[in-house]
Design a protein around this motif. Structure first.
Motif, short mmCIF file in Angstrom:
data_model
loop_
_atom_site.label_atom_id
_atom_site.label_comp_id
_atom_site.label_asym_id
_atom_site.label_seq_id
_atom_site.Cartn_x
_atom_site.Cartn_y
_atom_site.Cartn_z
N ALA A 25 50.83 -31.55 -27.75
CA ALA A 25 51.90 -30.56 -27.54
C ALA A 25 51.92 -29.53 -28.67
CB ALA A 25 53.25 -31.26 -27.42
N THR A 26 51.65 -29.98 -29.88
CA THR A 26 51.61 -29.07 -31.03
C THR A 26 50.55 -28.00 -30.84
OG1 THR A 26 52.39 -30.79 -32.52
CG2 THR A 26 51.22 -28.95 -33.52
N TYR A 28 49.06 -27.18 -27.94
CA TYR A 28 49.17 -26.48 -26.65
C TYR A 28 50.30 -25.46 -26.65
CZ TYR A 28 49.17 -25.81 -21.62
OH TYR A 28 49.10 -25.26 -20.37
N TYR A 29 51.43 -25.79 -27.28
CA TYR A 29 52.61 -24.93 -27.18
C TYR A 29 52.83 -24.02 -28.38
CZ TYR A 29 53.86 -27.54 -23.06
OH TYR A 29 53.85 -28.10 -21.82
N PHE A 30 52.25 -24.32 -29.52
CA PHE A 30 52.39 -23.42 -30.67
C PHE A 30 51.26 -22.41 -30.62
CE2 PHE A 30 54.60 -26.80 -33.53
CZ PHE A 30 55.73 -26.68 -32.74
N TYR A 31 51.62 -21.14 -30.65
CA TYR A 31 50.62 -20.09 -30.53
C TYR A 31 50.19 -19.53 -31.89
CZ TYR A 31 51.87 -20.39 -25.69
OH TYR A 31 52.08 -20.86 -24.43
N SER A 36 50.42 -24.71 -36.09
CA SER A 36 49.75 -25.88 -35.50
C SER A 36 49.10 -26.74 -36.56
CB SER A 36 48.71 -25.44 -34.48
OG SER A 36 49.32 -24.81 -33.38
#
Length: 134
Positions: A25-26, A28-31, A36
């Protein structure tokens, strides 16, 4: 009732699955790459701290033996120190898991960390105590 605690395969599997899910999730969702990387580093440090203490029971403060006598719970740690408690209660009970709140800490006991039928004995003890207190 005296029981030695061992490493739980269930606890290890759940801990690693949770770690991998949060790590995914870190990323995948942090851009932001730095966010990250920072979160991944913090998660890895947490894992290095958590696994020896709670799952592998190799940390000196890990609980390795639990004794239950009438109204007294005794915890023995890896460094051979013991503590006795008179105030303790089950925070959660099931056929596979028992969480005992003792003072400011919780002792998590999975079924595969004890000898066979030991978790059932603990659950029976807490169920009869609950019936006596009500």
């Amino acid at each position: 009732m005296n029981n030695k605690l061992e490493t739980s395969a269930i606890y290890l599997t759940l801990s690693l699955a949770t770690y991998l899910l949060v790590l995914f999730a870190t990323w995948y969702y942090f851009y932001n790459i730095w966010l990250s990387l920072g979160m991944s580093t913090l998660l890895s440090l947490w894992l290095v701290y958590f696994l020896p203490r709670a799952v592998w029971l190799s940390h000196p403060r890990s609980v390795v033996k639990i004794s239950l006598d009438k109204n007294r719970l005794t915890l023995e740690r890896k460094d051979h120190s013991t503590q006795q408690y008179t105030a303790f209660y089950p925070a959660y009970q099931s056929r596979f898991l028992l969480i005992i709140n003792v003072g400011k800490e919780s002792v998590v006991i999975f079924k595969d960390a004890l000898a066979s039928q030991s978790l059932s004995q603990f659950n029976r003890y807490f169920n009869t105590q609950k019936d006596v207190n009500t």
